[in-house]
Scaffold this motif. Structure first.
Motif, short mmCIF file in Angstrom:
data_model
loop_
_atom_site.label_atom_id
_atom_site.label_comp_id
_atom_site.label_asym_id
_atom_site.label_seq_id
_atom_site.Cartn_x
_atom_site.Cartn_y
_atom_site.Cartn_z
N CYS A 285 28.90 -10.75 12.01
CA CYS A 285 28.99 -10.89 13.48
C CYS A 285 28.99 -12.36 13.89
O CYS A 285 29.74 -12.76 14.78
N GLU A 286 28.15 -13.16 13.24
CA GLU A 286 28.13 -14.61 13.51
C GLU A 286 29.50 -15.22 13.28
O GLU A 286 30.00 -16.01 14.09
N ALA A 287 30.12 -14.82 12.16
CA ALA A 287 31.43 -15.38 11.80
C ALA A 287 32.49 -14.98 12.82
O ALA A 287 33.32 -15.80 13.23
N ILE A 288 32.45 -13.72 13.27
CA ILE A 288 33.43 -13.24 14.26
C ILE A 288 33.29 -14.02 15.56
O ILE A 288 34.27 -14.48 16.17
N VAL A 289 32.03 -14.20 16.01
CA VAL A 289 31.78 -14.93 17.26
C VAL A 289 32.27 -16.38 17.15
O VAL A 289 32.94 -16.90 18.05
N GLN A 290 31.94 -17.03 16.03
CA GLN A 290 32.36 -18.43 15.83
C GLN A 290 33.88 -18.55 15.78
O GLN A 290 34.46 -19.47 16.34
N PHE A 291 34.51 -17.59 15.10
CA PHE A 291 35.98 -17.62 14.96
C PHE A 291 36.65 -17.50 16.33
O PHE A 291 37.58 -18.24 16.65
N THR A 292 36.15 -16.56 17.16
CA THR A 292 36.79 -16.37 18.47
C THR A 292 36.51 -17.54 19.40
O THR A 292 37.30 -17.80 20.31
N ARG A 293 35.42 -18.26 19.18
CA ARG A 293 35.12 -19.44 20.02
C ARG A 293 36.19 -20.52 19.87
O ARG A 293 36.40 -21.32 20.78
N THR A 294 36.84 -20.56 18.71
CA THR A 294 37.87 -21.60 18.51
C THR A 294 39.04 -21.41 19.45
O THR A 294 39.74 -22.36 19.79
N PHE A 295 39.28 -20.17 19.89
CA PHE A 295 40.39 -19.91 20.81
C PHE A 295 39.96 -20.09 22.26
O PHE A 295 40.76 -20.54 23.09
N CYS A 296 38.72 -19.71 22.57
CA CYS A 296 38.23 -19.85 23.96
C CYS A 296 36.72 -20.09 23.91
O CYS A 296 35.94 -19.13 23.85
N THR B 161 34.48 -20.80 26.00
CA THR B 161 33.62 -20.26 27.07
C THR B 161 33.56 -18.74 27.05
O THR B 161 32.70 -18.14 27.69
N LYS B 162 34.48 -18.07 26.33
CA LYS B 162 34.49 -16.60 26.30
C LYS B 162 34.55 -16.11 24.86
O LYS B 162 35.62 -15.85 24.33
N PRO B 163 33.40 -16.00 24.21
CA PRO B 163 33.40 -15.50 22.83
C PRO B 163 33.72 -14.01 22.76
O PRO B 163 33.93 -13.37 23.79
N ALA B 164 33.73 -13.45 21.56
CA ALA B 164 34.13 -12.05 21.34
C ALA B 164 33.27 -11.09 22.15
O ALA B 164 32.07 -11.28 22.29
N LYS B 165 33.92 -10.04 22.66
CA LYS B 165 33.19 -8.97 23.34
C LYS B 165 33.20 -7.69 22.52
O LYS B 165 32.26 -6.91 22.59
N SER B 166 34.29 -7.47 21.76
CA SER B 166 34.33 -6.27 20.93
C SER B 166 35.27 -6.47 19.75
O SER B 166 36.16 -7.33 19.79
N ARG C 224 33.61 0.69 16.27
CA ARG C 224 33.86 -0.42 17.20
C ARG C 224 32.55 -1.16 17.41
O ARG C 224 31.50 -0.54 17.59
N GLN C 225 32.63 -2.49 17.39
CA GLN C 225 31.42 -3.31 17.57
C GLN C 225 31.49 -4.00 18.93
O GLN C 225 32.54 -4.49 19.33
N PHE C 226 30.35 -4.04 19.61
CA PHE C 226 30.27 -4.68 20.93
C PHE C 226 29.26 -5.82 20.85
O PHE C 226 28.15 -5.65 20.33
N PHE C 227 29.66 -6.99 21.37
CA PHE C 227 28.83 -8.19 21.30
C PHE C 227 28.45 -8.62 22.72
O PHE C 227 29.27 -8.58 23.62
N PHE C 228 27.20 -9.05 22.88
CA PHE C 228 26.74 -9.51 24.20
C PHE C 228 25.70 -10.61 24.00
O PHE C 228 24.76 -10.45 23.23
N GLU C 229 25.91 -11.73 24.70
CA GLU C 229 24.96 -12.86 24.63
C GLU C 229 24.25 -12.97 25.98
O GLU C 229 24.69 -13.69 26.87
N ILE D 27 23.13 -9.55 21.18
CA ILE D 27 22.91 -8.11 20.99
C ILE D 27 24.22 -7.51 20.48
O ILE D 27 25.29 -7.77 21.06
N VAL D 28 24.13 -6.72 19.41
CA VAL D 28 25.32 -6.09 18.83
C VAL D 28 25.09 -4.59 18.74
O VAL D 28 24.04 -4.14 18.26
N MET D 29 26.06 -3.82 19.23
CA MET D 29 26.00 -2.36 19.10
C MET D 29 27.24 -1.89 18.35
O MET D 29 28.36 -2.26 18.71
N VAL D 30 27.03 -1.09 17.32
CA VAL D 30 28.15 -0.57 16.52
C VAL D 30 28.23 0.93 16.75
O VAL D 30 27.26 1.66 16.53
#
Length: 480
Positions: A62-73, A75-80, A87-92, A99-102
């Protein structure tokens, strides 16, 4: 939960499985920055029996997914994250707290001949990100209502206290998540208001003022009848989450036979000449019990300088409930509870009876309710007012809707389209089952209508919705 779908008529043995919670965890990447310390990042993990290395691996992914999506935007990291099986849902909610819900995708199990294992088909597109993203945010809001922010707990007791509070709260709360019942109402998180005539409303306002004047410790009051809100002194967002707690958790635990009026013989107590049905839903179960405990749950609500901690007293008489909030710095005594009981009990009993009588009169005047040609959901973003004729009952454990899940999915899709634009908009959909689905968005209000008119055309559907808007919503949805 196993459910046989009506769509599966062709194969009677086909089984349909609804979405289910696979895992739910909370982590902070700054707590274990060095190799070998990864476990320190994990603050809560459900199910707890998962092996330690698998927890670390899932959090790391999950850390890796969030960091990877930050490179594109940034201010708006991964949401799902969508995969075939889940399906995984991410919330900061707070900085560096994730918080991650799978959720496992719904699936159909098809039996094979010749003794081969059944074929599993995952329905990847059946879950709506908006619905389950809202569920994750609700989880945090409910935790914050009873515990305050993660940061506040860290300040008062460090990581150990935070882990204890998360364990205590989410162990119980996650058992109340029924993901197969989640729909558009979870996205709105609205409040159902009880319609009242002016005189009865003024009586309730007068009651609130008198109680707050007599018992000066009370800081905020909320008044509900039949799970619907009539009066609230709280900020909207605080009332929204308190309302959800009351109607889906506290009230269902204390349900009792409905009382029709003042003469009902259910546990009356005589106060002067008046029968008194009042009782505490939080706090002492019986004031006459010498062993009674006078502890009330504490909640956190918004204040000018952040948050304030309050005792929550919920007191009910018949179908009316009054919530009184008092600063947590004050110690509540037996004397105070007896004073509140003798003051509020008789008045609340009378008010509940008045509201019930008024409600019965109004229903008699309006005549018997016919099964309408349409069903609708209405939501107003300005005051969080919500109304649904689609939901027969909606609590944490059960959601009875009078329409097929496929139609609920269409409503969710229309809502997603509305969220992408700021302008007023109207969408009309013809479903495969001959139903018409109409969505209207106008000036912070949204209306979703389902029409059961097999042979209707677009013009007739439009006219029918116009009639509904004119009678139910004072023409506020007329865009032309």
């Amino acid at each position: 939960m196993l459910m046989i779908s009506p769509k599966m008529a062709s194969g009677a043995q086909d089984k349909q499985y609804t979405p289910s919670l696979l895992s739910f965890f909370i982590y902070n990447p700054t707590f274990g920055p060095r190799e070998g310390e990864e476990e320190k990042k994990i603050l809560f993990y459900h199910p707890s029996e998962i092996e330690k290395n698998e927890k670390i691996r899932n959090v790391g992914l999950c850390e890796a997914i969030v960091q990877f999506t930050r490179t594109f935007c940034p201010t708006k990291p991964a949401k799902s994250l969508h995969t075939q099986k889940n399906r995984q849902f991410f919330f900061e909610p707070e900085e560096n707290f994730w918080i991650v819900m799978v959720v496992r995708n719904p699936m159909i199990e098809k039996p094979n001949k010749d003794g081969k294992p059944p074929t599993i088909e995952y329905q990847e597109e059946e879950l709506l990100d908006t619905v389950y993203g809202a569920v994750v945010r609700q989880c945090y809001s409910m935790y914050k209502l009873f515990n305050g922010t993660f940061g506040r707990v860290m300040e008062s007791g460090g990581v150990e206290l935070l882990i204890q509070k998360l364990e205590k709260f989410f162990y119980r709360y996650l058992q109340t998540l029924h993901l197969q019942s989640c729909d558009l109402l979870d996205v709105f998180g609205g409040i159902s208001f009880f319609p009242l005539d002016k005189m009865t409303y003024l009586k309730i306002q007068s009651f609130v003022n008198r109680v707050e004047e007599s018992l000066s410790l009370i800081k905020y009051t909320a008044f509900l009848y039949n799970d619907q809100l009539i009066w609230s002194g709280l900020e909207q967002d605080d009332m929204r989450i308190l309302y959800k707690y009351l109607t889906t958790s506290l009230f269902p635990r204390h349900s009792e036979p409905e009382l029709a009026g003042r003469d009902s013989p259910l546990r009356p107590e005589v106060t002067g000449n008046l029968l008194h049905y009042g009782r505490f839903l939080t706090g002492p179960a019986n004031l006459k019990d010498p062993e009674a405990k006078f502890r009330f749950p504490k909640i956190f609500v918004s204040a000018e300088d952040g948050y304030e901690e309050l005792h929550l007293i919920v007191y009910k008489a018949m179908s009316a409930a009054a919530c009184f909030m008092i600063s947590a710095n004050v110690e509540l005594t037996r004397e105070f509870c007896e004073q509140l009981d003798s003051l509020v009990g008789p008045q609340l009993t009378l008010l509940a009876s008045d509201i019930c009588e008024q409600f019965t009169i109004n229903r008699r005047i309006s005549g018997p309710e016919k099964e309408p040609q349409f069903k609708f959901i209405y939501f107003n973003h300005m005051n969080l007012a919500e109304k649904s004729t689609i939901h027969m009952r909606k609590t944490a454990s059960v959601c009875l809707t009078s329409v097929h899940p496929d139609l609920m999915k269409i409503l969710g899709d229309i809502n997603c389209d509305f969220a992408r634009v700021d302008e007023d908009e109207e969408i009309i959909v013809k479903a495969m089952t001959d139903y018409w689905v109409v969505g209207k968005k106008s000036d912070q209000r949204e209306l979703y209508v389902i029409l059961n008119q097999k042979n209707a055309n677009l013009i007739e559907v439009n006219e029918e919705v116009k009639r509904l808007c004119a009678t139910q919503f004072n023409n506020i949805f007329f865009l032309d």
